[in-house]
Design an enzyme around this catalytic site. Sequence first.
Site, PDB file in Angstrom:
ATOM      1  N   SER A  53       0.815  -1.221   0.000  1.00 36.37           N
ATOM      2  CA  SER A  53       0.000   0.000   0.000  1.00 36.37           C
ATOM      3  C   SER A  53       0.847   1.268   0.000  1.00 36.37           C
ATOM      4  O   SER A  53       0.302   2.355  -0.121  1.00 36.37           O
ATOM      5  CB  SER A  53      -0.899   0.006   1.230  1.00 36.37           C
ATOM      6  N   CYS A  54       2.176   1.133   0.151  1.00 36.72           N
ATOM      7  CA  CYS A  54       2.954   2.356   0.389  1.00 36.72           C
ATOM      8  C   CYS A  54       3.850   2.815  -0.754  1.00 36.72           C
ATOM      9  O   CYS A  54       3.806   3.978  -1.146  1.00 36.72           O
ATOM     10  CB  CYS A  54       3.805   2.169   1.635  1.00 36.72           C
ATOM     11  N   PHE A  55       4.701   1.904  -1.278  1.00 37.71           N
ATOM     12  CA  PHE A  55       5.748   2.376  -2.192  1.00 37.71           C
ATOM     13  C   PHE A  55       5.182   3.125  -3.412  1.00 37.71           C
ATOM     14  O   PHE A  55       5.567   4.258  -3.682  1.00 37.71           O
ATOM     15  CB  PHE A  55       6.627   1.211  -2.652  1.00 37.71           C
ATOM     16  N   ASP A 107       3.321   6.335  -2.364  1.00 32.70           N
ATOM     17  CA  ASP A 107       4.194   7.408  -1.886  1.00 32.70           C
ATOM     18  C   ASP A 107       5.028   7.999  -3.026  1.00 32.70           C
ATOM     19  O   ASP A 107       5.229   9.212  -3.099  1.00 32.70           O
ATOM     20  CB  ASP A 107       5.125   6.885  -0.773  1.00 32.70           C
TER      21      ASP A 107
END
Length: 453
Positions: A272-274, A277
């Site tokens: 869910s992040c890389f 972001d």
Amino acid sequence: MKRPPQGRAIGVVGLGYVGIATAVSFANSGKKVVGYDVDDERMMSLKKGKAPIFEPGLSELVSRHVKNGRLSFADSVDDLIGACNVIFIAVPTPSAKDGTIDLSFLKQAAQDLGYAQSRNPGWRLFVVKSTVVPGTTMNDFAPTMAKCTGGTLGTGFSVASNPEFLAEGTMVEDALHPPRIVIGITDEKSEKLLKSIYAGFHSKVVVLSPTAAELVKYASNSMLATRVSFANEISRMAEKAGVDVYPVLDAVGMDPRIGGKFMRAGPGFGGSCFTKDIKALIAWAKASGLETSLISATLDVNDRQARHVVDLARESTGGLKGKRVALLGLSFKPDTSDTRDSRAYTIVEELLWQEATVSLYDPVAVENFRRGLPHGVADEIGGRLFFASSLKEALRGSDIAIIQCDWEEFRRTPTANWKLLKDKLVVDSRRTLDRKALARNGVRYVSVGLGLD
Ligand code: UGA
């Protein structure tokens, strides 16, 4: 709220993965913590001492600290404010369509907390833990707080940034033993308070401005993602050069200036992040008039890498049209049911594009994967997408297998089971299996970055 601790507890607003892990880590260090979330079901479960999400070690700590009274939950933002002098905000900041982050949850939290603060005067510190682009705490969050509290930044209340670096699967461990703690503050009072809260963690505390702290979070995730894409790009060269990329990157990592962590070649990064972001950072940089060639390339390499896994399968079989492929492992990494941005989605898309039939299997993530498929895909594709209920069922009747995620179950499966594949071919994108054992059983093994040396 049961026996609210008065005045000096730590508040945590937003009890998702990050919020709960943060709350239990403070409770575990001996502090009183009060949590609040708008999701009633989540709150009900937590009040009973039950963690509403799975994360190793989490349920034990939630249950222990609810029982010993260090962790409690407020029925309203006003109750929370009354009990706390510092409030951490860990609400989601999801990706908007254009890659920017959607700040609506953070804005709502700022308004709710701001109005509650105006009804419960006294200096408090509001700490943004949610991942936000540089400048958000000072330019968006603080002005909203000032407007709603009717107070002045610094005297009526203060704001700070305290980004999280927790990885799924090791969140509790990461929260309890952070390698470093980054705080972005604007005054000494906030610095002193945050340092006292983190004193029990015995980690280095880096003190910066809120905007610099926000940039640390994005730079860290961009760096980690770039290392993965770098490893994947080198892996393609290893394939051409006819060598194995794993010992090559191990040797590269032995240089202490480089280090060996986060350089495993595979199908690319998910989670869910890389991607979220990096897209947010690119959008922010673009709006600031900057080019982002390097981190933009990180995303391009990542997208190509998942498709390359399918190419490896195609090149090894002479075409995927009409073939049945067992796609094994649907979560973005093992030991989680999280399928957000999993490379399995790109691999399925590419397999269907190449007119293969796909049999999907994962020990725990099947339901999440199904829900994450673009609306109507399973129906549109008709009989070309199947969900198997066991590994054996996925292998039986398939021509080849592609391993997207290295679950222990795949490793432990008797080698003979892989012989169920009609073409006796496994494309293992994560080096899950023992290729020599497979070869002894007459099963061909192909992997990312594995040239024929
Ligand atoms: C990541 C960061 O590791 C955390 O520090 C950060 O706090 C978090 O994002 C966040 O921003 O909230 P997470 O996404 O949970 O954590 O998972 P990682 O363990 O970092 O893995 C991300 C992806 O990279 C996975 O798909 C993994 O398989 C892949 N990866 C990782 C590789 O392909 N190769 C590697 O060498 C390492």
